[in-house]
Design an enzyme around this catalytic site. Structure first.
Site, PDB file in Angstrom:
ATOM      1  CD  GLU A   9      -1.361  -2.118   2.320  1.00  0.00           C
ATOM      2  OE1 GLU A   9      -0.142  -2.394   2.254  1.00  0.00           O
ATOM      3  OE2 GLU A   9      -2.135  -2.626   3.128  1.00  0.00           O
ATOM      4  CG  ASP A  95      -1.710  -3.462   5.937  1.00  0.00           C
ATOM      5  OD1 ASP A  95      -0.518  -3.808   5.849  1.00  0.00           O
ATOM      6  OD2 ASP A  95      -2.069  -2.283   6.146  1.00  0.00           O
ATOM      7  CG  ASP A  97      -6.729  -4.717   7.447  1.00  0.00           C
ATOM      8  OD1 ASP A  97      -6.643  -4.670   6.197  1.00  0.00           O
ATOM      9  OD2 ASP A  97      -6.380  -3.778   8.177  1.00  0.00           O
ATOM     10  CD  GLU A  99     -10.440  -0.114   3.947  1.00  0.00           C
ATOM     11  OE1 GLU A  99     -10.779   0.592   2.978  1.00  0.00           O
ATOM     12  OE2 GLU A  99     -11.243  -0.538   4.794  1.00  0.00           O
ATOM     13  CE1 TYR A 324      -1.784  -3.323   9.196  1.00  0.00           C
ATOM     14  CE2 TYR A 324      -3.444  -4.753  10.173  1.00  0.00           C
ATOM     15  CZ  TYR A 324      -3.098  -3.741   9.301  1.00  0.00           C
ATOM     16  OH  TYR A 324      -4.059  -3.136   8.537  1.00  0.00           O
ATOM     17  NE  ARG A 326      -5.607   0.867  10.301  1.00  0.00           N
ATOM     18  CZ  ARG A 326      -4.630   1.391   9.569  1.00  0.00           C
ATOM     19  NH1 ARG A 326      -3.715   0.583   9.045  1.00  0.00           N
ATOM     20  NH2 ARG A 326      -4.550   2.690   9.357  1.00  0.00           N
ATOM     21  CG  HIS A 371      -4.039  -8.825  12.409  1.00  0.00           C
ATOM     22  ND1 HIS A 371      -3.633  -9.532  11.321  1.00  0.00           N
ATOM     23  CD2 HIS A 371      -4.926  -7.912  11.969  1.00  0.00           C
ATOM     24  CE1 HIS A 371      -4.241  -9.070  10.250  1.00  0.00           C
ATOM     25  NE2 HIS A 371      -5.045  -8.088  10.611  1.00  0.00           N
TER      26      HIS A 371
END
Length: 920
Positions: A9, A95, A97, A99, A324, A326, A371
């Site tokens: 990203e 990532d 997740d 998103e 990570y 989040r 996570h």
């Protein structure tokens, strides 16, 4: 030679990963999402009247979204396609997740790779983690993609249906959101509780006690009188009354006269130790950080906002310092547990490490992606001292916090010993008038406690912070002292006794930390979105920061009231939490996103709590009927005074129509009846009379107006039979350095005489000095130049004015003001970066790119790193789009309705085919 293309990203993440991969890999960043739902106004002309016209989503046909490549990402997509042509394999390393999974899917849809595709996932950016990720790719998780898409569509439906309602009934330009409106309601509800709070007054007595002249003095506080408990702050409710449980226990309120009488009597008495209890307790370490607890602790200990915390954590993650950021999990990998235990033993004491690792289960309501907890990256942690020189101050502070919390989580519990002593003495039976008189004497007890640490354990490295809790207890020093060695029956000396009065306090306002905690406890939103949510409600003007406290504006009261009264389900705490749980079920494949959206929006199919939106959101909005905007924007302060939220801000209005502005620095709970009267007096129509103008004989007054304090003249009333003069009274706004209460007649006359003629320039043009909307300035014909201060309007000479005009004219209005803040050279442009004061507030510039300092961020806390980041974001967005206007014609044309086909690729729409998993 073909290379393997890895897409992540962010550029920072790409740089870090690129250093771990060999020459066979090309690592490139997508810079976030490359596609999104367009604004309806940006749809192709032939689609604006079709099923996609309102939301860019076809709600009648499976809630099919219409995606387009963002205009500022077209160049990036072209670059990625070029790199892909030269690659023999594609790794999607976004990532892990919802998103990140959605970004990976959009990349597949747009790039349409013809080479093998692998989904590469990792929770930390270290050589070991990247190596493991390369060796263990997986398929694209279409359930996660569906959950993210469903959430995006839901937010679009809620925002686009409800926001126009706010525009019509409250104020243009407002916005509503599924989570932001609920977060706003929480802050408003807390302020309502503060407004409704009735304070209770109570007294207590504290005594300074010593065992003997050689022993340290400690403090004890009154507990009982004649066997009845003396009320403390926690014994009162918000109505200022003793709680039922306190009353049941025989608690009574000690009044001032009795408290002072006791203090005076005890001044030369003795205490006897009536009871002594020693208790050993254990205090356990807190679990490692989740997204939510990191935001809370950074707010408490580092005074960092949720937005700053997440931004700093993102940079630490992308540069390989932490895992990570989040996550809802408190679990640590076996490698991390080993690293933490080993380092704790080496740096502190082997005794501080338990025989078996500490394990923590998930506790967050509705916890989702599993996570690992947030911790230092790697299988061997770097200490803060080892990374200090590589990090900015804010990065170092956050890394240090994460490192300490991680180590502490794998250390032993601390062992504490608390000693609690009860002291007793006798006082005259009639000394306390708040109780029935007793013949002879009656017992009075005082209590004191002290805690010592017998074994540090995890406290050797870390102690968890605490929120400022709602408390009605006085801030006394007892409880944290170490008591001397005492024995039951022992006499103690009273050095001094003092009576203190207290008023119960209303519930504490939310801070960012406590609001994040409350949102998580209620299961509203996701911790990864809390920073953005809080920023939005502050940027929209719904919430303001006063110190660390979050204060709602009157605008927030109006918006919340409208939603509560008309669309209660959207701001219902349980309903919003249930929606989050349903989105989790979509992510796990248990629910179908389109069917669920049909229930929420159309009132059919799978849904939650249909009693709150029985016919679906669309029907609820359509059938609202007429809403009394005046009632929504009004709040009664007294029977004769009403607060109203108007177009230009809040104001007070009496029954006779008299109005008074409400200053921005008056919080809602501070607007009492007394304050309202004071505001009316300050803005009385007749103002403060300053004297008479010697030239005209008119009375000069100073007033407070909608746009600030000003002075004006009172024109005489026309004689009977004469027409009212069309001449307007002279006025003048007060300078910023002037005060309404102290402005003089001379100053007023000078202000009303503006503009001031400075003199005539050699070219024959008259130079004047005057005050304007954007500050003081000079004017010569059509040429204007800014002045640096308002006082210059009266002081500047013609010579000084001509010197200003002799200088080259700067961009905008005249002379440039000195910068508010200066930073180093921008890493991209290489130019010095400064903060300047502009027409619309402070802005950051490197001389080429300008970006306004966000409302939610204070100038004092703006760092060099953040300034560079804001400039980079502005450059990435590209130049602002120019508004285009089209001429309307009266001729009516009919065009065949066209519906965007799902297979359309030119505009980037979602394909009808099921999301395909990435090939291994």
């Amino acid at each position: 030679m073909a290379k393997k293309l890895v897409i992540v990203e962010s550029p920072a993440k790409a740089r870090t990963i690129g250093t771990y991969l060999g020459d066979d890999f090309e690592v490139e960043a997508s810079v976030g999402h490359i596609r999104d739902l367009p604004q309806p106004s940006e749809l192709p002309a032939n689609m604006k009247k079709g099923p996609y016209g309102k939301f860019a989503v076809d709600v009648e046909n499976g809630f099919t979204p219409y995606y387009v490549v963002d205009s500022d990402k077209k160049k990036k997509v072209t670059e990625l396609k070029r790199l892909l042509k030269e690659a023999d394999e594609l790794y999607l390393a976004t990532d892990e997740d919802r998103e990140g999974e959605a970004i990976a899917w959009h990349l597949l849809e747009v790039l349409k790779p013809k080479v093998p595709v692998k989904r590469m996932v990792f929770h930390e950016i270290t050589p070991e983690a990247i190596s493991r990720a390369l060796a263990n790719p997986r398929d694209l998780d279409t359930n996660l993609v569906d959950a993210q898409e469903t959430r995006r569509i839901l937010d679009r439906l809620v925002g686009y249906e409800v926001s126009p309602l706010l525009w019509r009934k409250v104020r243009a330009g407002l916005s509503a959101g599924r989570v932001q409106s609920v977060a706003t309601r929480l802050v408003v509800d807390r302020e309502r509780a503060r407004m409704a709070h009735i304070s209770a007054n109570y007294w207590d007595v504290t005594a300074h006690v010593e065992k003997d002249p050689k022993s340290p003095v400690f403090t004890a506080q009154i507990r009982t009188v004649n066997g009845q408990r003396v009320a403390a702050g926690r014994d009162y409710n918000d109505q200022g009354k003793l709680t039922p449980s306190a009353t049941k226990r025989g608690t009574f309120t000690l009044k001032e006269a009795s408290a002072r009488g006791l203090a005076e009597y005890l001044g030369d008495q003795k205490f006897t130790v009536a009871d002594l209890e020693k208790k050993e307790t254990k205090r356990h370490p807190a679990p490692p950080f989740t997204t939510s607890t990191l935001q809370q602790e950074a707010s408490r200990k580092l005074r960092m906002s949720a937005r700053d915390t997440m931004r700093t954590a993102q940079s630490l993650y992308e540069n390989g310092y932490i895992t990570y950021m989040r996550t809802d999990s408190t679990d640590l990998s076996s490698e991390a547990v080993t690293a933490a235990r080993k380092q704790a033993a080496e740096l502190y004491d082997p005794r501080y490490v338990p025989e078996k690792p500490n394990r923590y289960g998930k506790k967050a309501k509705g916890a989702q992606e599993a996570h690992e907890a947030i911790r230092p990256a790697g299988d061997n942690f770097r200490t803060p001292d080892q990374v200090r020189s590589q990090l900015t101050p804010s990065q170092f502070a956050l890394y240090d916090l994460i490192w300490k919390r991680t180590l502490a989580s794998q250390m032993t519990s601390a062992i504490l010993e608390t000693a609690t002593v009860t002291l007793e003495t006798q006082v005259p039976g009639d000394l306390v008038s708040d109780l029935e008189k007793t013949s002879g004497t009656m017992p009075v007890t005082f209590g004191a406690s002290g805690t010592i640490i017998k074994f540090k354990g995890f406290l050797a490295v870390y102690e968890e912070g605490r929120d400022e809790e709602e408390s009605n207890e006085p801030q006394a020093s007892f409880g944290s002292e170490r008591l001397p060695d005492l024995k039951v029956g022992q006499d103690l000396l009273i050095k001094e006794a003092k009576a203190d009065g207290h008023d119960t306090t209303p519930p504490a306002r939310f801070t960012e930390a406590s609001l994040v905690k409350q949102l998580e406890e209620l299961g509203i939103g996701r911790p990864s979105t809390y920073a953005a949510t809080i920023s939005v409600i502050m940027d929209r003007g719904y919430v303001m920061r006063r110190g660390q406290a979050l204060v709602p504006s009157w605008l927030a009261f109006s918006v919340t009231r409208l939603l509560e009264d008309n669309l209660g389900g959207l701001v219902d705490y349980d309903f919003t939490a249930q929606m989050e749980q349903d989105l989790d079920q979509i992510a796990s494949g248990e629910l179908n996103g389109a069917n669920w959206l049909a229930g929420i929006y159309l009132g059919e199919g799978e849904s939650v709590r249909n009693d709150l939106l029985p016919g679906g959101l669309r029907k609820e909005v359509e059938e609202l009927g007429d809403i009394d905007a005046r009632a929504v924007n009004s709040l009664e302060i007294t029977p004769d005074i009403t607060l109203r939220v108007g177009r230009y801000g809040p104001y007070l209005e009496k029954a006779d129509g008299t109005r008074a502005s409400v200053p921005d620095d008056v919080a809602p709970d501070e607007l009492t009846a007394e304050k309202a009267v004071e505001l009316f007096e300050a803005s009385a129509d007749d103002g403060r009379e300053l004297g008479t103008d010697p030239e005209t004989g008119h009375v000069i007054v100073a007033k407070n107006g909608r746009y600030g304090p000003y002075v004006t003249e009172v024109l005489p009333e026309p004689a009977e039979g004469e027409k009212k003069s069309k001449v307007k009274p002279r006025t003048g706004s007060l300078f910023k350095t002037m005060d309404l209460a102290t402005v003089t007649l001379e100053q007023a006359l000078a202000l009303m005489s503006l503009p001031r003629e400075v003199g005539t320039a050699p070219d024959g043009e008259v130079v004047t000095a005057q005050n304007g909307r954007f500050g003081p300035y000079l004017k010569k014909g059509t040429d204007s130049r800014s002045l640096t201060s308002e006082d210059q309007i009266f002081d500047i000479t013609l010579e000084e004015a001509l010197a200003i005009y002799a200088q080259p004219k700067t961009r905008g209005r005249g002379t440039a003001k000195p910068p508010l803040k200066s930073f180093g050279e921008d890493p991209v442009s290489g130019k010095p970066v400064v903060v300047k004061d502009g027409r619309f507030g402070p802005y950051i510039t490197d001389g080429t790119t300008n970006v306004t300092v966000p409302r939610a961020e204070s100038l004092e806390d703006l760092t060099e790193e953040r300034a560079f980041e804001l400039l980079a974001e502005k450059r990435a967005k590209g130049p602002a789009k120019k508004k285009t206007t089209t001429r309307k014609t009266t001729k009516k044309t009919t065009a065949k309705k066209t519906t965007a086909t799902k297979s359309s690729t030119k505009a980037g729409t979602k394909t009808a085919a099921k999301k395909t998993a990435a090939k291994k």
